[in-house]
Enzyme design. Structure first.
Site, PDB file in Angstrom:
ATOM      1  N   GLU A  17      -7.413  58.078   1.669  1.00  0.00           N
ATOM      2  CA  GLU A  17      -8.636  58.029   0.879  1.00  0.00           C
ATOM      3  C   GLU A  17      -8.414  58.670  -0.483  1.00  0.00           C
ATOM      4  O   GLU A  17      -7.826  59.747  -0.583  1.00  0.00           O
ATOM      5  CB  GLU A  17      -9.778  58.762   1.596  1.00  0.00           C
ATOM      6  CG  GLU A  17     -11.073  58.764   0.788  1.00  0.00           C
ATOM      7  CD  GLU A  17     -12.206  59.463   1.499  1.00  0.00           C
ATOM      8  OE1 GLU A  17     -12.776  58.834   2.421  1.00  0.00           O
ATOM      9  OE2 GLU A  17     -12.518  60.622   1.162  1.00  0.00           O
ATOM     10  N   TYR A  49     -17.389  56.928  -3.254  1.00  0.00           N
ATOM     11  CA  TYR A  49     -18.473  56.464  -4.121  1.00  0.00           C
ATOM     12  C   TYR A  49     -19.416  57.611  -4.399  1.00  0.00           C
ATOM     13  O   TYR A  49     -19.902  58.267  -3.462  1.00  0.00           O
ATOM     14  CB  TYR A  49     -19.209  55.335  -3.393  1.00  0.00           C
ATOM     15  CG  TYR A  49     -20.082  54.467  -4.257  1.00  0.00           C
ATOM     16  CD1 TYR A  49     -19.553  53.774  -5.331  1.00  0.00           C
ATOM     17  CD2 TYR A  49     -21.426  54.307  -3.959  1.00  0.00           C
ATOM     18  CE1 TYR A  49     -20.347  52.934  -6.101  1.00  0.00           C
ATOM     19  CE2 TYR A  49     -22.231  53.472  -4.720  1.00  0.00           C
ATOM     20  CZ  TYR A  49     -21.679  52.784  -5.789  1.00  0.00           C
ATOM     21  OH  TYR A  49     -22.466  51.957  -6.549  1.00  0.00           O
ATOM     22  N   ALA A  51     -22.748  59.903  -5.638  1.00  0.00           N
ATOM     23  CA  ALA A  51     -24.158  59.839  -5.271  1.00  0.00           C
ATOM     24  C   ALA A  51     -25.024  59.309  -6.398  1.00  0.00           C
ATOM     25  O   ALA A  51     -26.213  59.094  -6.229  1.00  0.00           O
ATOM     26  CB  ALA A  51     -24.641  61.229  -4.850  1.00  0.00           C
ATOM     27  N   HIS A  77     -15.967  52.415  -0.761  1.00  0.00           N
ATOM     28  CA  HIS A  77     -17.171  52.924  -0.122  1.00  0.00           C
ATOM     29  C   HIS A  77     -18.379  52.342  -0.863  1.00  0.00           C
ATOM     30  O   HIS A  77     -18.344  52.125  -2.068  1.00  0.00           O
ATOM     31  CB  HIS A  77     -17.241  54.442  -0.220  1.00  0.00           C
ATOM     32  CG  HIS A  77     -16.193  55.158   0.561  1.00  0.00           C
ATOM     33  ND1 HIS A  77     -16.308  56.483   0.921  1.00  0.00           N
ATOM     34  CD2 HIS A  77     -14.997  54.746   1.067  1.00  0.00           C
ATOM     35  CE1 HIS A  77     -15.246  56.859   1.599  1.00  0.00           C
ATOM     36  NE2 HIS A  77     -14.432  55.819   1.687  1.00  0.00           N
ATOM     37  N   ALA A 126     -27.780  53.529   6.715  1.00  0.00           N
ATOM     38  CA  ALA A 126     -26.564  52.712   6.630  1.00  0.00           C
ATOM     39  C   ALA A 126     -26.735  51.373   7.336  1.00  0.00           C
ATOM     40  O   ALA A 126     -26.162  50.363   6.905  1.00  0.00           O
ATOM     41  CB  ALA A 126     -25.376  53.475   7.210  1.00  0.00           C
ATOM     42  N   HIS A 159     -23.454  64.090  13.901  1.00  0.00           N
ATOM     43  CA  HIS A 159     -24.011  63.843  12.565  1.00  0.00           C
ATOM     44  C   HIS A 159     -24.908  65.012  12.181  1.00  0.00           C
ATOM     45  O   HIS A 159     -25.778  65.418  12.961  1.00  0.00           O
ATOM     46  CB  HIS A 159     -24.810  62.540  12.566  1.00  0.00           C
ATOM     47  CG  HIS A 159     -25.147  62.037  11.201  1.00  0.00           C
ATOM     48  ND1 HIS A 159     -26.028  62.678  10.367  1.00  0.00           N
ATOM     49  CD2 HIS A 159     -24.702  60.952  10.509  1.00  0.00           C
ATOM     50  CE1 HIS A 159     -26.129  62.020   9.233  1.00  0.00           C
ATOM     51  NE2 HIS A 159     -25.338  60.968   9.288  1.00  0.00           N
ATOM     52  N   GLN A 186     -15.499  60.994  10.333  1.00  0.00           N
ATOM     53  CA  GLN A 186     -15.458  62.184   9.489  1.00  0.00           C
ATOM     54  C   GLN A 186     -14.275  63.042   9.936  1.00  0.00           C
ATOM     55  O   GLN A 186     -13.766  62.895  11.056  1.00  0.00           O
ATOM     56  CB  GLN A 186     -16.778  62.943   9.651  1.00  0.00           C
ATOM     57  CG  GLN A 186     -16.922  64.214   8.834  1.00  0.00           C
ATOM     58  CD  GLN A 186     -16.771  63.976   7.356  1.00  0.00           C
ATOM     59  OE1 GLN A 186     -15.648  64.046   6.865  1.00  0.00           O
ATOM     60  NE2 GLN A 186     -17.845  63.707   6.640  1.00  0.00           N
TER      61      GLN A 186
END
Length: 319
Positions: A17, A49, A51, A77, A126, A159, A186
């Site tokens: 990434e 990406y 915010a 993303h 999402a 989460h 994650q």
């Protein structure tokens, strides 16, 4: 090519990434990292990406730069935050024209430096973004008749916005049923969390590939920043003890972090992980050490020219 197409064999995928640079110095670090890691020919690289604001244009530029000047396969993303349907459609059309094959659809982090009202977003979660991309795919606007491959996030430690772990899995299952093709998790530091998450996915009939997210600790400052990511991360006592012993020696901290991540990767491979995704923080050193130590064969030689920032990207990051 869809990520799931390259995951049909017995071998796991390996990926990295990156995040868009905001300054000329950061750009130089990133492009050196890309040069260093391109020779390893990862199965794909993802690009984060922001915010909100100009960093989003930097993401689009970086994705297209990687697509057109390297042999790497970029996966951008895309988030729900601060977007309406027309904006997302325009981004998807831009990526389709560049033959981008996959998207990672995320809820996204709330912006910290601009006023924000979530109620104004066209995509509240999402799953709404996944459904929209699926409809875009069905429109035939992508050169691949199947459209974009769609990835979503998974959270082995839970989460942060959904303490109820049963409800959390219901939400993930809904995203998969809406059209998600693969899951990227994650970061985590205890493989038991990942293996348990994978089992719980199977129990709710989620059977798409689950790619494990790994981030080596390379500094004490970085370690503290990681603790703040995504609502916090759980650090095993074994890792904490090792870091405490060498916290005043930066080189030893880096070695401890890389060794711990390497042990994680060995164990994940022994447990038939579908793929490992390295959060590089735009630096190649730790990832290269892990790759070399795992003995992962290069898929093929990379003959693409060395990556240089285009004039447009240089202009954006200088302003």
């Amino acid at each position: 090519m869809h990520i799931t197409d390259i995951m049909r064999g017995d071998s796991p995928t390996f990926s990295f990434e990156f995040f868009p640079p905001k300054t000329p110095a950061a750009a130089e670090v990133l492009y050196q990292t890309i040069r260093d890691l391109e020779s390893y020919m990862p199965h794909f690289v993802s690009v984060t990406y922001g915010a909100g604001g100009s960093t989003r244009d930097l993401t689009h530029d970086l994705v297209e730069r990687i697509q057109h000047t390297t042999k790497l396969d970029p996966v951008p993303h895309l988030t729900c935050i601060c977007h309406n349907e027309d904006e997302i459609e325009a981004i998807l059309l831009r990526y389709a024209r560049s033959a981008i094959g996959n998207i990672l659809a995320l809820g996204g982090d709330r912006p910290r430096d601009i006023p924000y009202d979530k109620a104004r977003d066209s995509f509240q979660h999402a799953i709404d973004l996944v459904k929209f991309i699926r409809r875009f795919n069905e429109s035939g606007a992508h050169p691949n008749r199947r459209g974009f491959g769609i990835g979503v996030a998974g959270f082995p430690e839970g989460h942060p916005a959904t303490p109820n772990r049963l409800v959390e899995m219901d939400h993930l299952k809904a995203k998969v049923d809406a059209g998600a093709d693969y899951i990227v998790t994650q970061l985590f530091f205890d493989n038991r969390d990942f293996l348990d998450f994978r089992e719980r996915c199977a129990l709710v009939d989620i059977h798409i590939p689950i790619i494990a997210g790994i981030m080596p600790v390379t500094s004490m400052n970085g370690f503290k920043r990681i603790a703040e990511l995504a609502g916090g991360a759980r650090f095993p006592a074994k890792l904490l003890r090792a870091l405490q012993r060498c916290q005043n020696d930066p080189e030893m901290v880096r070695r401890v972090g890389v060794h711990f991540a390497l042990e994680q990767c060995h164990d994940l491979l022994d447990n038939n992980v579908a793929g490992i995704h390295f959060y590089t923080l735009n630096r190649s050193d730790a990832t290269r050490v892990i790759f070399d130590s795992l003995g992962i064969p290069r898929r093929r030689s990379a003959q693409a020219p060395a990556v240089q920032p285009s004039g447009e990207i240089r202009k954006r990051i200088a302003n």
